[in-house]
Design a protein around this motif. Structure first.
Motif, PDB file in Angstrom:
ATOM      1  N   ASN A  54       0.817  -1.221   0.000  1.00  0.00           N
ATOM      2  CA  ASN A  54       0.000   0.000   0.000  1.00  0.00           C
ATOM      3  C   ASN A  54       0.848   1.268   0.000  1.00  0.00           C
ATOM      4  N   ALA A  55       1.934   1.244  -0.765  1.00  0.00           N
ATOM      5  CA  ALA A  55       2.777   2.435  -0.900  1.00  0.00           C
ATOM      6  C   ALA A  55       2.177   3.402  -1.916  1.00  0.00           C
ATOM      7  N   GLU A  56       2.453   4.696  -1.748  1.00  0.00           N
ATOM      8  CA  GLU A  56       2.062   5.650  -2.765  1.00  0.00           C
ATOM      9  C   GLU A  56       2.760   5.300  -4.077  1.00  0.00           C
ATOM     10  N   MET A  57       2.059   5.485  -5.194  1.00  0.00           N
ATOM     11  CA  MET A  57       2.683   5.229  -6.482  1.00  0.00           C
ATOM     12  C   MET A  57       3.775   6.259  -6.747  1.00  0.00           C
ATOM     13  N   TYR A  58       3.461   7.513  -6.512  1.00  0.00           N
ATOM     14  CA  TYR A  58       4.419   8.602  -6.723  1.00  0.00           C
ATOM     15  C   TYR A  58       3.973   9.786  -5.899  1.00  0.00           C
ATOM     16  N   ASN A  59       4.918  10.482  -5.322  1.00  0.00           N
ATOM     17  CA  ASN A  59       4.632  11.709  -4.593  1.00  0.00           C
ATOM     18  C   ASN A  59       5.785  12.671  -4.868  1.00  0.00           C
ATOM     19  N   PRO A  60       5.548  13.698  -5.705  1.00  0.00           N
ATOM     20  CA  PRO A  60       6.637  14.608  -6.070  1.00  0.00           C
ATOM     21  C   PRO A  60       7.208  15.380  -4.888  1.00  0.00           C
ATOM     22  N   GLU A  61       6.525  15.352  -3.746  1.00  0.00           N
ATOM     23  CA  GLU A  61       7.029  16.053  -2.567  1.00  0.00           C
ATOM     24  C   GLU A  61       8.002  15.198  -1.752  1.00  0.00           C
ATOM     25  N   ILE A  62       8.078  13.910  -2.080  1.00  0.00           N
ATOM     26  CA  ILE A  62       8.996  13.006  -1.370  1.00  0.00           C
ATOM     27  C   ILE A  62      10.082  12.584  -2.347  1.00  0.00           C
ATOM     28  N   LEU A  63      11.267  13.114  -2.165  1.00  0.00           N
ATOM     29  CA  LEU A  63      12.358  12.860  -3.104  1.00  0.00           C
ATOM     30  C   LEU A  63      13.079  11.555  -2.789  1.00  0.00           C
ATOM     31  N   PRO A  64      13.611  10.900  -3.802  1.00  0.00           N
ATOM     32  CA  PRO A  64      14.416   9.705  -3.562  1.00  0.00           C
ATOM     33  C   PRO A  64      15.631  10.035  -2.707  1.00  0.00           C
ATOM     34  N   ARG A  65      16.089   9.063  -1.937  1.00  0.00           N
ATOM     35  CA  ARG A  65      17.253   9.247  -1.085  1.00  0.00           C
ATOM     36  C   ARG A  65      18.451   8.530  -1.688  1.00  0.00           C
ATOM     37  N   LYS A  66      19.599   9.154  -1.593  1.00  0.00           N
ATOM     38  CA  LYS A  66      20.820   8.554  -2.131  1.00  0.00           C
ATOM     39  C   LYS A  66      21.665   7.989  -0.995  1.00  0.00           C
ATOM     40  N   GLY A  67      22.446   6.979  -1.337  1.00  0.00           N
ATOM     41  CA  GLY A  67      23.381   6.419  -0.363  1.00  0.00           C
ATOM     42  C   GLY A  67      22.721   5.795   0.832  1.00  0.00           C
ATOM     43  N   LEU A  68      21.615   5.071   0.623  1.00  0.00           N
ATOM     44  CA  LEU A  68      20.910   4.442   1.741  1.00  0.00           C
ATOM     45  C   LEU A  68      21.765   3.362   2.401  1.00  0.00           C
ATOM     46  N   SER A  69      21.674   3.290   3.726  1.00  0.00           N
ATOM     47  CA  SER A  69      22.298   2.192   4.446  1.00  0.00           C
ATOM     48  C   SER A  69      21.390   0.971   4.340  1.00  0.00           C
ATOM     49  N   GLU A  70      21.886  -0.169   4.773  1.00  0.00           N
ATOM     50  CA  GLU A  70      21.059  -1.379   4.753  1.00  0.00           C
ATOM     51  C   GLU A  70      19.801  -1.189   5.599  1.00  0.00           C
ATOM     52  N   ALA A  71      19.934  -0.603   6.784  1.00  0.00           N
ATOM     53  CA  ALA A  71      18.787  -0.410   7.669  1.00  0.00           C
ATOM     54  C   ALA A  71      17.782   0.562   7.060  1.00  0.00           C
ATOM     55  N   GLU A  72      18.272   1.633   6.445  1.00  0.00           N
ATOM     56  CA  GLU A  72      17.381   2.617   5.822  1.00  0.00           C
ATOM     57  C   GLU A  72      16.633   2.009   4.648  1.00  0.00           C
ATOM     58  N   TYR A  73      17.352   1.244   3.843  1.00  0.00           N
ATOM     59  CA  TYR A  73      16.712   0.606   2.692  1.00  0.00           C
ATOM     60  C   TYR A  73      15.659  -0.410   3.139  1.00  0.00           C
ATOM     61  N   LYS A  74      16.021  -1.207   4.143  1.00  0.00           N
ATOM     62  CA  LYS A  74      15.126  -2.250   4.637  1.00  0.00           C
ATOM     63  C   LYS A  74      13.846  -1.660   5.218  1.00  0.00           C
ATOM     64  N   GLY A  75      13.954  -0.490   5.856  1.00  0.00           N
ATOM     65  CA  GLY A  75      12.790   0.110   6.502  1.00  0.00           C
ATOM     66  C   GLY A  75      12.061   1.128   5.648  1.00  0.00           C
ATOM     67  N   SER A  76      12.472   1.270   4.391  1.00  0.00           N
ATOM     68  CA  SER A  76      11.890   2.301   3.534  1.00  0.00           C
ATOM     69  C   SER A  76      10.442   2.005   3.170  1.00  0.00           C
ATOM     70  N   ARG A  77       9.609   3.027   3.245  1.00  0.00           N
ATOM     71  CA  ARG A  77       8.220   2.946   2.790  1.00  0.00           C
ATOM     72  C   ARG A  77       7.930   4.126   1.866  1.00  0.00           C
ATOM     73  N   SER A  78       8.936   4.515   1.099  1.00  0.00           N
ATOM     74  CA  SER A  78       8.800   5.661   0.209  1.00  0.00           C
ATOM     75  C   SER A  78       7.944   5.289  -0.996  1.00  0.00           C
ATOM     76  N   PRO A  79       7.485   6.283  -1.759  1.00  0.00           N
ATOM     77  CA  PRO A  79       6.672   5.995  -2.946  1.00  0.00           C
ATOM     78  C   PRO A  79       7.377   5.032  -3.905  1.00  0.00           C
ATOM     79  N   THR A  80       6.590   4.255  -4.603  1.00  0.00           N
ATOM     80  CA  THR A  80       7.144   3.217  -5.469  1.00  0.00           C
ATOM     81  C   THR A  80       8.102   3.776  -6.510  1.00  0.00           C
ATOM     82  N   LEU A  81       7.795   4.933  -7.066  1.00  0.00           N
ATOM     83  CA  LEU A  81       8.664   5.466  -8.118  1.00  0.00           C
ATOM     84  C   LEU A  81      10.065   5.778  -7.593  1.00  0.00           C
TER      85      LEU A  81
END
Length: 219
Positions: free
Chosen positions: A147-174
């Motif tokens: 149930n993630a957002e498909m896209y939200n232009p207000e939430i930017l992709p994150r660079k250089g994610l750690s393993e913990a950050e990537y594992k816990g990410s619930r950012s928009p699918t895009l």
């Protein structure tokens, strides 16, 4: 491959099909079958133990941790128990376990440097299924699953994610395209994998261009 090894492969196929019944569409038997077939194709062009490659590909997602409350041990455990029942050699079981333990993208973010010819092939095959048209379909399928957002232009992709950050990410699918998928082309292990990744990577880039056009009603 010997007749006995082929029999084990056949038994493994049936085991995986049964185990993954009802699995999320991007991590079901059909995903495993695609990875298996791709891994076999790559193995024909690279030097590796094809028996280990096939077992690793077939069992790589037997119990993905994200569907088992983050448990990283359940996949290797299930694979080991199954292979021991098939009386597979201990050395082969250890190699298959290593493939399962190290194959995921998030593990590479923690500086995991495990490699073997068989692992490199199976990981490339798995990553190839994460990009291109199939990769796009799987990404949005999983986004819908959680149930993630498909896209939200207000939430930017994150660079250089750690393993913990990537594992816990619930950012928009895009955002997943920028946080993982578009990075995979340059992370392929084998010459064959790198070549196969080129067209799939290009397809994703074209998809994103079209997506933004339609999002912005650029008709």
């Amino acid at each position: 491959m010997t007749e006995h090894q082929q029999q084990i492969i056949d038994e493994t196929v049936e085991f995986v099909k049964e185990t993954l019944k009802g699995a999320e569409g991007g991590h079901d038997w059909w995903h495993t079958q695609r990875v298996w077939e791709t891994a076999k194709s790559i193995a024909q062009k690279e030097e590796a133990d094809e028996f280990v490659v096939e077992l690793g590909a077939l069992l790589h997602d037997i119990a993905d941790s994200k569907f088992h409350h983050g448990n990283e041990e359940i996949g290797p455990k299930i694979a080991r128990e199954f292979l021991e029942k098939q009386e597979v050699e201990a050395e082969v079981i250890e190699q298959v376990e290593a493939i399962i333990r190290n194959i995921s993208y998030k593990n590479s973010l923690s500086g995991n440097k495990y490699h073997s010819p068989e692992f490199d092939i199976v990981q490339d095959a798995d990553r190839l299924d994460a990009i291109g048209a199939i990769g796009i379909a799987r990404t949005f399928n999983y986004g819908g699953h959680i149930n993630a957002e498909m896209y939200n232009p207000e939430i930017l992709p994150r660079k250089g994610l750690s393993e913990a950050e990537y594992k816990g990410s619930r950012s928009p699918t895009l955002n997943h395209f920028y946080e993982k998928l578009l990075l995979l082309k340059d992370k392929m292990n084998t010459k064959t994998g790198r070549k196969l990744a080129e067209n799939r990577h290009f397809f994703m880039e074209r998809f994103l261009i079209q997506f933004y056009k339609e999002w912005d009603s650029d008709l």
